[in-house]
Write a protein that holds these residues in place. Structure first.
Motif, PDB file in Angstrom:
ATOM      1  N   ARG A   1     -29.483  79.869  66.432  1.00 60.15           N
ATOM      2  CA  ARG A   1     -29.336  81.273  66.810  1.00 60.15           C
ATOM      3  C   ARG A   1     -28.699  81.407  68.192  1.00 60.15           C
ATOM      4  O   ARG A   1     -27.893  82.286  68.433  1.00 60.15           O
ATOM      5  N   ASN A   2     -29.080  80.505  69.099  1.00 64.43           N
ATOM      6  CA  ASN A   2     -28.514  80.565  70.459  1.00 64.43           C
ATOM      7  C   ASN A   2     -27.205  79.791  70.577  1.00 64.43           C
ATOM      8  O   ASN A   2     -26.591  79.752  71.642  1.00 64.43           O
ATOM      9  N   GLY A   3     -26.807  79.112  69.492  1.00 65.41           N
ATOM     10  CA  GLY A   3     -25.477  78.511  69.445  1.00 65.41           C
ATOM     11  C   GLY A   3     -25.307  77.227  70.241  1.00 65.41           C
ATOM     12  O   GLY A   3     -24.254  77.014  70.821  1.00 65.41           O
ATOM     13  N   TRP A   4     -26.335  76.358  70.306  1.00 64.56           N
ATOM     14  CA  TRP A   4     -26.120  75.042  70.945  1.00 64.56           C
ATOM     15  C   TRP A   4     -26.839  73.940  70.178  1.00 64.56           C
ATOM     16  O   TRP A   4     -27.905  74.150  69.603  1.00 64.56           O
ATOM     17  N   PHE A   5     -26.232  72.764  70.147  1.00 70.39           N
ATOM     18  CA  PHE A   5     -26.857  71.548  69.588  1.00 70.39           C
ATOM     19  C   PHE A   5     -26.445  70.380  70.465  1.00 70.39           C
ATOM     20  O   PHE A   5     -25.269  70.248  70.811  1.00 70.39           O
ATOM     21  N   ASN A   6     -27.422  69.523  70.790  1.00 68.16           N
ATOM     22  CA  ASN A   6     -27.143  68.400  71.675  1.00 68.16           C
ATOM     23  C   ASN A   6     -27.917  67.189  71.164  1.00 68.16           C
ATOM     24  O   ASN A   6     -28.855  67.333  70.385  1.00 68.16           O
ATOM     25  N   ASP A   7     -27.525  65.982  71.642  1.00 67.75           N
ATOM     26  CA  ASP A   7     -28.256  64.795  71.174  1.00 67.75           C
ATOM     27  C   ASP A   7     -29.525  64.562  71.999  1.00 67.75           C
ATOM     28  O   ASP A   7     -30.207  63.552  71.824  1.00 67.75           O
ATOM     29  N   SER A   8     -29.840  65.501  72.913  1.00 67.18           N
ATOM     30  CA  SER A   8     -31.122  65.435  73.633  1.00 67.18           C
ATOM     31  C   SER A   8     -31.667  66.858  73.684  1.00 67.18           C
ATOM     32  O   SER A   8     -31.036  67.797  73.209  1.00 67.18           O
ATOM     33  N   LEU A   9     -32.852  67.021  74.296  1.00 69.91           N
ATOM     34  CA  LEU A   9     -33.466  68.356  74.303  1.00 69.91           C
ATOM     35  C   LEU A   9     -32.915  69.269  75.399  1.00 69.91           C
ATOM     36  O   LEU A   9     -33.369  70.398  75.549  1.00 69.91           O
TER      37      LEU A   9
ATOM     38  N   LEU B   1     -18.024  63.652  63.285  1.00 69.39           N
ATOM     39  CA  LEU B   1     -16.820  62.797  63.206  1.00 69.39           C
ATOM     40  C   LEU B   1     -17.197  61.327  63.387  1.00 69.39           C
ATOM     41  O   LEU B   1     -16.619  60.435  62.761  1.00 69.39           O
ATOM     42  N   LYS B   2     -18.189  61.079  64.248  1.00 70.24           N
ATOM     43  CA  LYS B   2     -18.541  59.696  64.579  1.00 70.24           C
ATOM     44  C   LYS B   2     -19.386  59.038  63.476  1.00 70.24           C
ATOM     45  O   LYS B   2     -19.161  57.891  63.096  1.00 70.24           O
ATOM     46  N   HIS B   3     -20.371  59.777  62.955  1.00 69.59           N
ATOM     47  CA  HIS B   3     -21.362  59.136  62.074  1.00 69.59           C
ATOM     48  C   HIS B   3     -21.066  59.274  60.582  1.00 69.59           C
ATOM     49  O   HIS B   3     -21.536  58.475  59.791  1.00 69.59           O
ATOM     50  N   VAL B   4     -20.350  60.352  60.189  1.00 76.79           N
ATOM     51  CA  VAL B   4     -20.055  60.511  58.745  1.00 76.79           C
ATOM     52  C   VAL B   4     -18.795  59.726  58.436  1.00 76.79           C
ATOM     53  O   VAL B   4     -17.757  59.934  59.078  1.00 76.79           O
ATOM     54  N   PRO B   5     -18.843  58.814  57.474  1.00 80.55           N
ATOM     55  CA  PRO B   5     -17.653  58.004  57.194  1.00 80.55           C
ATOM     56  C   PRO B   5     -16.569  58.837  56.507  1.00 80.55           C
ATOM     57  O   PRO B   5     -16.874  59.809  55.817  1.00 80.55           O
TER      58      PRO B   5
ATOM     59  N   PRO C   1     -30.504  71.912  76.807  1.00 82.83           N
ATOM     60  CA  PRO C   1     -29.540  72.852  76.221  1.00 82.83           C
ATOM     61  C   PRO C   1     -28.134  72.626  76.780  1.00 82.83           C
ATOM     62  O   PRO C   1     -27.966  72.199  77.923  1.00 82.83           O
ATOM     63  N   CYS C   2     -27.127  72.861  75.929  1.00 79.58           N
ATOM     64  CA  CYS C   2     -25.744  72.773  76.395  1.00 79.58           C
ATOM     65  C   CYS C   2     -25.041  74.072  76.016  1.00 79.58           C
ATOM     66  O   CYS C   2     -25.681  75.004  75.549  1.00 79.58           O
ATOM     67  N   GLU C   3     -23.720  74.133  76.196  1.00 81.59           N
ATOM     68  CA  GLU C   3     -23.045  75.421  76.036  1.00 81.59           C
ATOM     69  C   GLU C   3     -22.681  75.750  74.595  1.00 81.59           C
ATOM     70  O   GLU C   3     -22.565  76.901  74.224  1.00 81.59           O
ATOM     71  N   ASN C   4     -22.452  74.719  73.764  1.00 84.61           N
ATOM     72  CA  ASN C   4     -21.954  75.008  72.409  1.00 84.61           C
ATOM     73  C   ASN C   4     -22.411  73.921  71.425  1.00 84.61           C
ATOM     74  O   ASN C   4     -23.272  73.112  71.758  1.00 84.61           O
ATOM     75  N   ILE C   5     -21.805  73.931  70.237  1.00 81.88           N
ATOM     76  CA  ILE C   5     -22.246  72.956  69.227  1.00 81.88           C
ATOM     77  C   ILE C   5     -21.269  71.775  69.144  1.00 81.88           C
ATOM     78  O   ILE C   5     -21.335  70.997  68.188  1.00 81.88           O
ATOM     79  N   ASN C   6     -20.377  71.638  70.132  1.00 79.64           N
ATOM     80  CA  ASN C   6     -19.407  70.532  70.076  1.00 79.64           C
ATOM     81  C   ASN C   6     -20.047  69.147  69.992  1.00 79.64           C
ATOM     82  O   ASN C   6     -19.533  68.286  69.279  1.00 79.64           O
ATOM     83  N   PRO C   7     -21.196  68.871  70.715  1.00 81.43           N
ATOM     84  CA  PRO C   7     -21.800  67.538  70.563  1.00 81.43           C
ATOM     85  C   PRO C   7     -22.133  67.215  69.098  1.00 81.43           C
ATOM     86  O   PRO C   7     -21.964  66.082  68.649  1.00 81.43           O
TER      87      PRO C   7
END
Length: 602
Positions: A166-174, A188-192, A176-182
């Motif tokens: 809802r707030n528009g962020w996802f990161n590999d740690s807890l 791209l990195k993990h899905v073959p 918060p960051c600015e967007n969902i780019n991580p």
């Protein structure tokens, strides 16, 4: 061109469609100033009204010159048939889990299917901004779930992302960051990239699209070879027969829509126009040397209902399509795209036995048909009974209930009366988490009672587990019903006088007919009442006695609630504007005769 195919899977309400919205916005599918609203992928009216995804859908976005095909899937177990087949198009799955609720029954069901297909998982723990959330505990619970489902070493080493859709962020740690780019970088990195084997053309049709301009469109993933516009092909059907035909047009997914192309390479998803008479699961193969892919298998249905023409006194007043031919054609059309549905003709030709995954699955079909202008009568949902090793067996489900602690005893009492057995009882924050093993029959009508007894606080979810021996009689409805005695229009005067006999499903002035269920009796046993009586007027007035009548508002039942409410001798009349419950035999004398003959037989 680099391609990634991902499916987004989760339990209902954990935020799949919201995540797809954010991916579409982050990859600039829309213009800066374009008004899009929320839940862009839930385009169907029914989906928007209920706030659930019913049909799986595709979108395609481009991020850092890589094309990502995103497949949004439903979260309800009743639409598991949709999920099972579209997972065939993906190479990886994003498993979305609520940071408070953790893995739920549906999470388990879909994840199991994804792991069996050897898809690479990425775990996303969503809603970390919620109060009482416990992301670390949920992460451990997800790992345990993977382990219990026999995930491979590689699958157990899954990457985890935290965030708030809802707030528009996802990161590999807890943090918060600015967007969902991580998260997009993680995909791209993990899905073959798609695995492509050498050989001639193969494409399995995994879903259907329909356009009034182009007709039926086959959607699937090219597993090997290249498919071109105007190319002659072989269509290998489920029974092994082969049809020779030709591709007219080809489309690939782009943003929310499709783009016409001249050829599609292996690994990409595409829509094929111009093929006649195909079904889901068929393979589009090489013209000269056709090789079929394994047929898609979908779990068996567990419930059936009788659909028949509307034979009430109000027949034909409301709908456009009222004959058995209309009904049959519509149901057969539905089986083409709804894999978990089966239709069997009955002896008379006026009725059809429809098999489905559950009440919601069948309810959505009925609701869609009534909006299209169909009139029909549906009977009580029945579970499908099988003989296994000479024993009568019925489907069982795992029922999970999260409820505030003060209501836990009421929930346990309700479920055990319906032959459920408690498996797990644990405390999650202020909530009590209960798991039961219960016959599917016991679930019919349980939701309404559960919400009444817990003041609407209970959160219920269930999934099919297996067939087990028959559990015996499960008590049905406690109270009888109030039935109309004759055709006519209900009056406020009669309703007012009968309020002490029960609660009503109708308002004054509604057209009714004899044998229609107009309310719930206060006691067990049915009661036939005269509801069309008007007040006899004289020219004398008594002071005060003619004050306006105080009639309690009618009880409004949704279609699913009606399906759970009716008993074996009752049915529901469904028309575009009305849902009425009624006795199967409308005449009171006929009903008494039948009840006598049934007693004599017993």
């Amino acid at each position: 061109m680099d391609i990634r195919n991902i499916a987004i899977i989760a339990h209902v309400d954990h935020g799949k469609t919201t995540l797809v919205d954010k991916i579409l916005h982050a990859t600039k599918v829309f213009r800066e100033n374009q008004e899009t609203g929320d839940l862009i992928m839930d385009s169907n009216d029914l989906e928007r009204e209920r706030g659930i995804t019913i049909f799986s859908k595709n979108a395609a976005v481009t991020y850092k010159d890589v094309k990502i095909n995103v497949i949004d899937t439903p979260g309800h177990a009743d639409f598991g048939g949709e999920v099972e087949r579209v997972l065939k198009m993906a190479d990886g799955v994003c498993l979305l889990v609520d940071a408070f609720e953790g893995p739920m029954p549906q999470t388990r069901f879909v994840l199991q299917k994804a792991l069996q297909l050897n898809l690479r998982p990425i775990v996303i723990i969503n809603k970390v901004d919620k109060p009482n959330c416990r992301p670390d505990e949920v992460h451990d619970a997800v790992f345990e779930l993977f382990f219990n489902l026999d995930a491979t070493e590689e699958q157990l080493d899954f990457p985890t992302y935290y965030g708030s859709g809802r707030n528009g962020w996802f990161n590999d740690s807890l943090t918060p960051c600015e967007n969902i780019n991580p998260l997009l970088d993680g995909i791209l990195k993990h899905v073959p990239p798609p695995k492509v084997s050498e050989g001639t053309l193969q494409l399995q049709i995994t879903s259907l699209d329909y356009s009034s301009f182009l007709g039926r469109i086959a959607v699937g993933r090219v597993s090997r070879g290249v498919i071109k516009e105007n190319q002659p092909i072989s269509l290998v059907q489920a029974d092994g027969s082969i049809k020779k035909t030709r591709v007219k047009e080809l489309y690939v997914f782009e943003g929310m829509g499709k783009k016409k192309v001249s050829e599609v390479i292996a690994g990409d998803l595409c829509a094929v126009v111009g093929i006649e008479g195909f079904n889901i699961g068929d393979t589009i193969a090489d013209f000269e040397n056709p090789e079929a892919l394994p047929v898609i298998s979908v779990d068996e249905p567990t419930m059936n209902m009788m659909f028949s023409i509307n034979n009430s006194p109000f027949y034909g007043k409301d709908g456009k399509f009222v004959t058995s031919r209309h009904l049959r054609d519509r149901l057969m059309k539905e089986t083409e795209k709804n894999l978990a549905l089966r239709v069997v003709d009955s002896d008379g030709g006026d009725a059809f036995l429809v098999y489905g995954r559950g009440i919601l699955h069948l309810g959505v079909l009925i609701e869609t048909m009534r909006r299209e202008g169909y009139e029909l009568t549906v009977g009580q949902p029945q579970v499908i009974v099988k003989q296994i090793d000479g024993k009568k067996c019925e489907p069982y489900e795992v029922l999970v209930v999260d409820v505030p602690q003060e209501f836990a005893s009421k929930v346990i009492d309700l479920v055990t009366r319906r032959k459920g057995e408690m498996l797990v009882m644990e405390t999650k924050g202020e909530m009590q988490h209960l798991e039961f093993d219960i016959p599917s029959r016991g679930l019919i009508g349980l939701r309404t009672q559960m919400l009444t007894n817990t003041q609407g606080e209970a959160v219920m979810a269930h999934r099919f587990s297996e067939y087990k021996p028959w559990k015996g009689v499960i008590p049905g409805r406690n109270n009888g019903v109030l039935l109309a005695k004759e055709n006519g229009s209900s009056t406020g005067y009669s309703l007012d006088k009968l309020q002490d006999r029960g609660s009503f499903f109708i308002d004054p002035g509604e057209e009714i007919y004899a044998g229609q269920i107009i309310g719930e009796h206060i006691k067990p046993g049915d009661l036939v009442v005269q509801i069309t009586e008007g007040k006899k007027l004289t020219n004398m007035r008594a002071s005060g006695s003619d004050a306006a009548t105080n009639i309690a508002p009618k009880i409004l039942l949704t279609l699913e609630e009606c399906m759970e409410y009716i008993q074996h001798d009752e049915c529901i009349e469904v028309t575009p504007n009305f849902i009425r419950m009624r006795k199967t035999i409308l005449n009171e004398e006929e009903r008494k005769k039948q009840a006598k003959s049934m007693k004599a037989e017993a």
